[in-house]
Write a protein that holds these residues in place. Structure first.
Motif, mmCIF file in Angstrom:
data_model
loop_
_atom_site.group_PDB
_atom_site.id
_atom_site.type_symbol
_atom_site.label_atom_id
_atom_site.label_comp_id
_atom_site.label_asym_id
_atom_site.label_seq_id
_atom_site.Cartn_x
_atom_site.Cartn_y
_atom_site.Cartn_z
ATOM 1 N N GLU B 20 0.846 -1.192 0.000
ATOM 2 C CA GLU B 20 0.000 0.000 0.000
ATOM 3 C C GLU B 20 0.887 1.250 0.000
ATOM 4 O OE1 GLU B 20 -1.144 -1.714 3.585
ATOM 5 O OE2 GLU B 20 -3.228 -2.130 3.046
ATOM 6 N N ASN B 21 0.308 2.410 -0.243
ATOM 7 C CA ASN B 21 1.049 3.679 -0.179
ATOM 8 C C ASN B 21 0.449 4.557 0.907
ATOM 9 O OD1 ASN B 21 2.330 6.146 -0.499
ATOM 10 N ND2 ASN B 21 1.135 6.692 -2.326
ATOM 11 N N GLY B 24 -0.717 8.192 0.801
ATOM 12 C CA GLY B 24 -2.039 8.465 0.252
ATOM 13 C C GLY B 24 -3.103 8.211 1.282
ATOM 14 N N PRO B 25 -4.375 8.461 0.963
ATOM 15 C CA PRO B 25 -4.849 9.045 -0.292
ATOM 16 C C PRO B 25 -4.416 10.508 -0.421
ATOM 17 C CG PRO B 25 -6.664 8.016 0.934
ATOM 18 C CD PRO B 25 -5.491 8.100 1.843
ATOM 19 N N SER B 203 -4.962 1.064 -6.040
ATOM 20 C CA SER B 203 -4.588 0.535 -4.718
ATOM 21 C C SER B 203 -3.125 0.752 -4.386
ATOM 22 C CB SER B 203 -4.879 -0.967 -4.656
ATOM 23 O OG SER B 203 -6.243 -1.224 -4.837
ATOM 24 N N LYS B 204 -2.287 1.016 -5.377
ATOM 25 C CA LYS B 204 -0.860 1.080 -5.111
ATOM 26 C C LYS B 204 -0.395 2.536 -5.003
ATOM 27 C CE LYS B 204 -1.143 -3.277 -4.840
ATOM 28 N NZ LYS B 204 -1.206 -3.837 -3.481
ATOM 29 N N GLY B 207 -2.606 5.182 -3.454
ATOM 30 C CA GLY B 207 -2.909 5.172 -2.024
ATOM 31 C C GLY B 207 -4.379 5.032 -1.700
ATOM 32 N N LEU B 208 -5.106 4.299 -2.535
ATOM 33 C CA LEU B 208 -6.542 4.119 -2.318
ATOM 34 C C LEU B 208 -6.915 2.638 -2.190
ATOM 35 C CD1 LEU B 208 -7.979 6.796 -4.784
ATOM 36 C CD2 LEU B 208 -8.377 6.743 -2.323
ATOM 37 N N ALA B 209 -5.997 1.825 -1.658
ATOM 38 C CA ALA B 209 -6.255 0.380 -1.555
ATOM 39 C C ALA B 209 -7.580 0.098 -0.855
ATOM 40 C CB ALA B 209 -5.115 -0.310 -0.810
ATOM 41 N N GLY B 210 -7.852 0.848 0.204
ATOM 42 C CA GLY B 210 -9.063 0.611 0.979
ATOM 43 C C GLY B 210 -10.335 0.918 0.221
ATOM 44 N N GLU B 211 -10.232 1.724 -0.822
ATOM 45 C CA GLU B 211 -11.454 2.153 -1.506
ATOM 46 C C GLU B 211 -11.798 1.284 -2.708
ATOM 47 O OE1 GLU B 211 -13.192 3.989 0.222
ATOM 48 O OE2 GLU B 211 -11.789 4.990 1.553
ATOM 49 N N ARG B 212 -10.940 0.347 -3.069
ATOM 50 C CA ARG B 212 -11.214 -0.726 -4.024
ATOM 51 C C ARG B 212 -11.653 -0.254 -5.410
ATOM 52 N NH1 ARG B 212 -8.427 -2.909 -3.379
ATOM 53 N NH2 ARG B 212 -9.020 -4.954 -4.053
#
Lengths: 347, 347
Positions: B20-21, B24-25, B203-204, B207-212
């Motif tokens: 993950e980053n 971000g987001p 997602s990488k 920085g929005l991995a959680g938001e799919r």
């Protein structure tokens, strides 16, 4: 960005075609979504577990009985695809069936039993076919687009019988809006070990359609089959999970939303009666209106000219028109527009 | 609620195992997610169309070449399931393959080609098998967990050849982090009409991995096959779409994130060298470290005792350990912990 962002429908449109609840999301959900946005960089696996634990606690189930997905449609689609690879799925002619569509797209077979004379689900006929070569039975209760609720005692007895031969899938997307949600739910049959899968969603009374959270309650082997077929629990967003967790027990919001839905339905029933129309008795947040000799697509088109968005016809049910309960002011616009639309179409 | 909400990892944990980053987001994404939360009651179909239009514009493609899904995993899984129903899918032994796992779960076959001596993808061997009875080829470039990037000219020539016989699926989840993102991308081959599907994700680096939110770019018939297999575009959340749209062109944020990743990688390479270890050259936001005679699971366990979360071993690659680039302070904790973990394991 050149264009301004618009998150809902365009300005001025009364959107009444998707059974959303525009009194939502609850303030608790909005607050949680906002807080969670700062952590949007993290995969939200821990929140999936937390929501499952809350659902398990309420229904006295194990978390192994539950899977979360991006709206109930996603997990229902996986389940329908799994089951239709075994044997046909039996369902009702007039019903919500997006999940069955995906099963058919990959070669699955769906058997559709005609609705009864009053568009009710023909439970006896479905029960009869369930003893034959079907993998599963799919029932939406209350049904969509009719809004009709099955008698809970009859349904429960029928499911106990059907589940000996087939997995019985009950979509309870609108359960919370019915008169007696607990009595009308079949979740107790899962707890009692029957081969039943019940789906629920945060898209309807919870007012979180945009955030895509639903869940299925079933025996652990069914839950595992769903998980094996796709990335359901890895598809749900942190914001959606935050909103769902924050509002799951927000009784004040749910009570208010239900009261607005009931008030809107009274308005619609009065409005259509005063225009000489009839409708089915709805236990949901939408009403199925009988337009008589008028085509539902034509009626929808007339409504759209007045910036009111409702559904067109379903299959061959040409004269039936579904209207979702929205904000009361939009419902009033719909009611005021009925005589204008009818006059245009009868001219 | 009884427990306070925690949206990210638990306090004090350096989470460095999921690429993950955490820079971000972007602020623009957070602002958009917050704004959109008030409209969370609405299904976000218009935002799906808007994001597709933005992606199409950047790459000079039609929106029919694009589908959005809940992370690229969802659509890749649908695609793998579609293709594996036809014929086996060929891929690399050591690679990211969640989507292929779902295909195998429903009876699909996957052929795995050994990596080369330096863990690189054996492109020639994959090209050779692609001419035989395979439906598709799946390549992650740069690869995960190795971080290795294929030569873009060799890959492009190979794809042109392979795509005569099979659909070539290229996962470009880490493309934006490579030295020359445009050169390393194969999206131009889609534009030129080849039978290639390229996946990307928010997602990488976003920085929005959680938001799919992820997407696939391919020929329209491939896009339609993905859509027919499941509810991808109906699975993405309003918040996720809002964040993706708001940050898609946020060059300042992307540049800053990339600089932090590059700085973290320099720190890690120095840190492992000073402890006598080596690693593969990474073009991603993670590094594959060779622990020599130490088992990667044991190393992971030692790190976890110090509240640092990294990956354990992959398959039989016992001595290889993947570390994701997180915030620089967490990377420093990892580096400081290396000699302590090594001492424990060599004692």
């Amino acid at each position: 960005m050149a264009q301004p962002m618009v998150y809902g429908p365009r300005e001025g449109l009364a959107q009444l075609h998707w059974n959303e609840n525009y009194y939502g999301p609850s303030e608790l959900a909005i607050k949680a979504i906002k807080e969670s946005s700062h952590k949007g960089a993290y995969y939200p696996d821990l929140l999936v577990n937390r929501l499952k634990a809350m659902i398990a606690e309420r229904h006295d189930l194990d978390t192994q009985n539950i899977t979360i997905s991006a709206g109930s449609t996603q997990a229902l689609s996986y389940l329908a695809q799994v089951k239709s690879r075994e044997n046909p799925i039996a369902t009702t002619q007039l019903t919500w069936d997006s999940h069955l569509g995906y099963a058919q797209n990959i070669g699955g077979t769906v058997i559709r039993i005609d609705n009864g004379d009053n568009l009710e689900i023909n439970l006896k006929a479905i029960e009869s076919i369930s003893a034959k070569n079907v993998s599963s039975v799919s029932i939406v209760n209350p049904n969509n687009p009719t809004g009709l609720l099955l008698d809970s005692n009859e349904l429960r007895a029928s499911i106990i019988n059907m589940s000996k031969n087939a997995l019985v899938i009950i979509d309870e997307a609108y359960n919370e809006i019915t008169n007696k949600p607990d009595d009308n739910s079949m979740i107790d049959l899962v707890r009692d070990g029957y081969n039943v899968a019940v789906s629920r969603t945060f898209s309807k009374i919870y007012g979180l359609a945009g955030e895509r959270i639903g869940y299925i309650i079933a025996q652990p082997d069914v839950i595992d089959a769903i998980k094996n077929n796709g990335s359901g629990e890895f598809s749900v967003s942190m914001g959606g999970l935050a909103g769902a967790i924050a509002s799951y027990n927000d009784e004040a919001f749910l009570k208010f939303s239900k009261s607005m839905i009931l008030e809107a339905k009274e308005m619609v029933y009065e409005g259509i009666a005063s225009n000489g129309l009839t409708a089915l008795p709805s236990e949901t947040n939408f009403i199925f209106v009988n337009l008589g000799d008028i085509d539902a697509n034509d009626f929808r088109d007339e409504m759209l000219k007045m910036n009111i968005l409702i559904r067109g016809k379903y299959g061959d049910f040409n004269q039936w028109s579904r209207i979702s309960m929205g904000k009361l002011e939009d419902i009033q616009r719909y009611i005021d527009a009925i005589p204008i639309a009818l006059e245009q179409l009868r001219a």
